[in-house]
Design a protein around this motif. Structure first.
Motif, PDB file in Angstrom:
ATOM      1  N   UNK A  48      45.501 -72.766 -12.643  1.00  0.00           N
ATOM      2  CA  UNK A  48      44.744 -72.742 -13.889  1.00  0.00           C
ATOM      3  C   UNK A  48      43.626 -73.769 -13.790  1.00  0.00           C
ATOM      4  N   UNK A  49      42.447 -73.375 -14.227  1.00  0.00           N
ATOM      5  CA  UNK A  49      41.304 -74.274 -14.219  1.00  0.00           C
ATOM      6  C   UNK A  49      40.669 -74.333 -15.599  1.00  0.00           C
ATOM      7  N   UNK A  50      39.885 -75.359 -15.809  1.00  0.00           N
ATOM      8  CA  UNK A  50      38.936 -75.387 -16.912  1.00  0.00           C
ATOM      9  C   UNK A  50      37.550 -75.351 -16.286  1.00  0.00           C
ATOM     10  N   UNK A  51      36.792 -74.319 -16.611  1.00  0.00           N
ATOM     11  CA  UNK A  51      35.406 -74.225 -16.152  1.00  0.00           C
ATOM     12  C   UNK A  51      34.530 -74.852 -17.224  1.00  0.00           C
ATOM     13  N   UNK A  65      41.580 -68.530 -15.053  1.00  0.00           N
ATOM     14  CA  UNK A  65      42.460 -68.392 -13.891  1.00  0.00           C
ATOM     15  C   UNK A  65      41.829 -67.547 -12.799  1.00  0.00           C
ATOM     16  N   UNK A  66      40.765 -66.796 -13.129  1.00  0.00           N
ATOM     17  CA  UNK A  66      40.133 -65.900 -12.154  1.00  0.00           C
ATOM     18  C   UNK A  66      39.103 -66.662 -11.330  1.00  0.00           C
ATOM     19  N   UNK A  67      39.602 -67.522 -10.453  1.00  0.00           N
ATOM     20  CA  UNK A  67      38.765 -68.328  -9.563  1.00  0.00           C
ATOM     21  C   UNK A  67      39.287 -68.144  -8.152  1.00  0.00           C
ATOM     22  N   UNK A  68      38.369 -67.965  -7.202  1.00  0.00           N
ATOM     23  CA  UNK A  68      38.802 -67.771  -5.828  1.00  0.00           C
ATOM     24  C   UNK A  68      37.757 -68.315  -4.867  1.00  0.00           C
ATOM     25  N   UNK A  69      38.218 -68.816  -3.715  1.00  0.00           N
ATOM     26  CA  UNK A  69      37.289 -69.199  -2.658  1.00  0.00           C
ATOM     27  C   UNK A  69      36.654 -67.944  -2.080  1.00  0.00           C
ATOM     28  N   UNK A  77      32.453 -70.235  -4.099  1.00  0.00           N
ATOM     29  CA  UNK A  77      33.508 -69.781  -4.994  1.00  0.00           C
ATOM     30  C   UNK A  77      33.058 -68.531  -5.738  1.00  0.00           C
ATOM     31  N   UNK A  78      34.050 -67.762  -6.175  1.00  0.00           N
ATOM     32  CA  UNK A  78      33.831 -66.671  -7.123  1.00  0.00           C
ATOM     33  C   UNK A  78      34.554 -67.041  -8.407  1.00  0.00           C
ATOM     34  N   UNK A  79      33.842 -66.977  -9.518  1.00  0.00           N
ATOM     35  CA  UNK A  79      34.433 -67.244 -10.829  1.00  0.00           C
ATOM     36  C   UNK A  79      34.131 -66.054 -11.722  1.00  0.00           C
ATOM     37  N   UNK A  80      35.170 -65.481 -12.333  1.00  0.00           N
ATOM     38  CA  UNK A  80      35.013 -64.311 -13.198  1.00  0.00           C
ATOM     39  C   UNK A  80      35.307 -64.706 -14.637  1.00  0.00           C
ATOM     40  N   UNK A  81      34.379 -64.401 -15.542  1.00  0.00           N
ATOM     41  CA  UNK A  81      34.535 -64.778 -16.945  1.00  0.00           C
ATOM     42  C   UNK A  81      34.049 -63.647 -17.842  1.00  0.00           C
ATOM     43  N   UNK A  82      34.733 -63.468 -18.954  1.00  0.00           N
ATOM     44  CA  UNK A  82      34.326 -62.454 -19.922  1.00  0.00           C
ATOM     45  C   UNK A  82      32.916 -62.750 -20.424  1.00  0.00           C
ATOM     46  N   UNK A  83      32.098 -61.706 -20.491  1.00  0.00           N
ATOM     47  CA  UNK A  83      30.711 -61.907 -20.908  1.00  0.00           C
ATOM     48  C   UNK A  83      30.595 -62.391 -22.344  1.00  0.00           C
ATOM     49  N   UNK A  99      34.429 -76.564 -11.768  1.00  0.00           N
ATOM     50  CA  UNK A  99      35.777 -75.998 -11.819  1.00  0.00           C
ATOM     51  C   UNK A  99      36.752 -77.163 -11.747  1.00  0.00           C
ATOM     52  N   UNK A 100      37.446 -77.424 -12.852  1.00  0.00           N
ATOM     53  CA  UNK A 100      38.433 -78.489 -12.925  1.00  0.00           C
ATOM     54  C   UNK A 100      39.811 -77.862 -12.712  1.00  0.00           C
ATOM     55  N   UNK A 101      40.390 -78.049 -11.533  1.00  0.00           N
ATOM     56  CA  UNK A 101      41.705 -77.485 -11.228  1.00  0.00           C
ATOM     57  C   UNK A 101      42.765 -78.384 -11.859  1.00  0.00           C
TER      58      UNK A 101
END
Length: 207
Positions: A48-51, A65-69, A77-83, A99-101
């Motif tokens: 879980x992160x705080x963006x 949570x949708x964060x990936x190298x 990184x790839x970060x996916x967020x609702x528009x 990205x604060x893990x």
């Protein structure tokens, strides 16, 4: 002649360690409903992160949570967020974020930033450059990122971002599984197949 009895369909035979594919959507090979998809993909455990971001003199942040190298060279990184997320909209304009893990001790932080509205940063200690994204104190790791490309996928914005700065601390992550947060109970043993000596090496597992 003896009367035959209707034969009920047999459930698929399941080998040990496997799960049966059941349900109308699977049997009919239909696209899973949003509810079914959320339930199935929820079996993929993640951290879980705080963006967080800074735009137009204001601080923005949300639990993600949708964060990936994505890449080692360059680090991405790839970060996916609702528009609809105001934090995502701020990142679209600012083009930078952090990205604060979160560590296993930061459940309250994850819950705070998952809520909508209000001053999420009130009484939350953070640091960072005056014009940069806020960096949450106590995070297990922090990556400061710069957006190089933004694309759309369904309801979400996908930020392809290069990592400008990164640091990590000792500790254990806050885990997310099937809509619940908690700590990792079991000791991690062994190394994923195909991984190099560094436990933090991103990328695919195996060939």
């Amino acid at each position: 002649m003896a009367r035959s009895r209707p034969v009920s369909p047999r459930p698929p035979r399941v080998a040990a360690g496997e799960c049966a594919m059941t349900g109308p959507s699977v049997a009919a090979r239909q696209t899973p409903s949003p509810h079914d998809f959320r339930d199935v993909i929820g079996h993929f455990a993640s951290g879980i992160t705080v963006v967080s971001a800074r735009h137009d003199g204001r601080l923005w942040g949300t639990t993600v949570s949708a964060v990936s190298s994505l890449s080692l060279e360059p680090p991405m990184l790839v970060v996916c967020m609702n528009r609809q997320s105001v934090t995502a909209q701020a990142i679209t304009f600012s083009r930078t974020f952090a990205v604060n893990i979160l560590s296993e001790t930061q459940v309250a932080t994850a819950e705070r930033f998952a809520r909508k509205g209000g001053d999420k940063f009130a009484d939350v200690p953070f640091s960072g450059d005056p014009d940069g994204p806020p960096l949450l104190d106590g995070s297990l790791a922090i990556l400061e990122c710069r957006v190089v490309q933004e694309v759309s996928g369904g309801t979400h914005s996908v930020f392809l971002s290069e990592v400008d700065r990164a640091r990590a601390c000792e500790g254990s992550p806050l885990a997310y599984f099937r809509g619940r947060m908690g700590r990792l109970d079991d000791e991690l043993v062994g190394r994923a197949p195909g991984q190099e000596e560094s436990a933090s090496t991103p990328g695919q597992v195996g060939a």
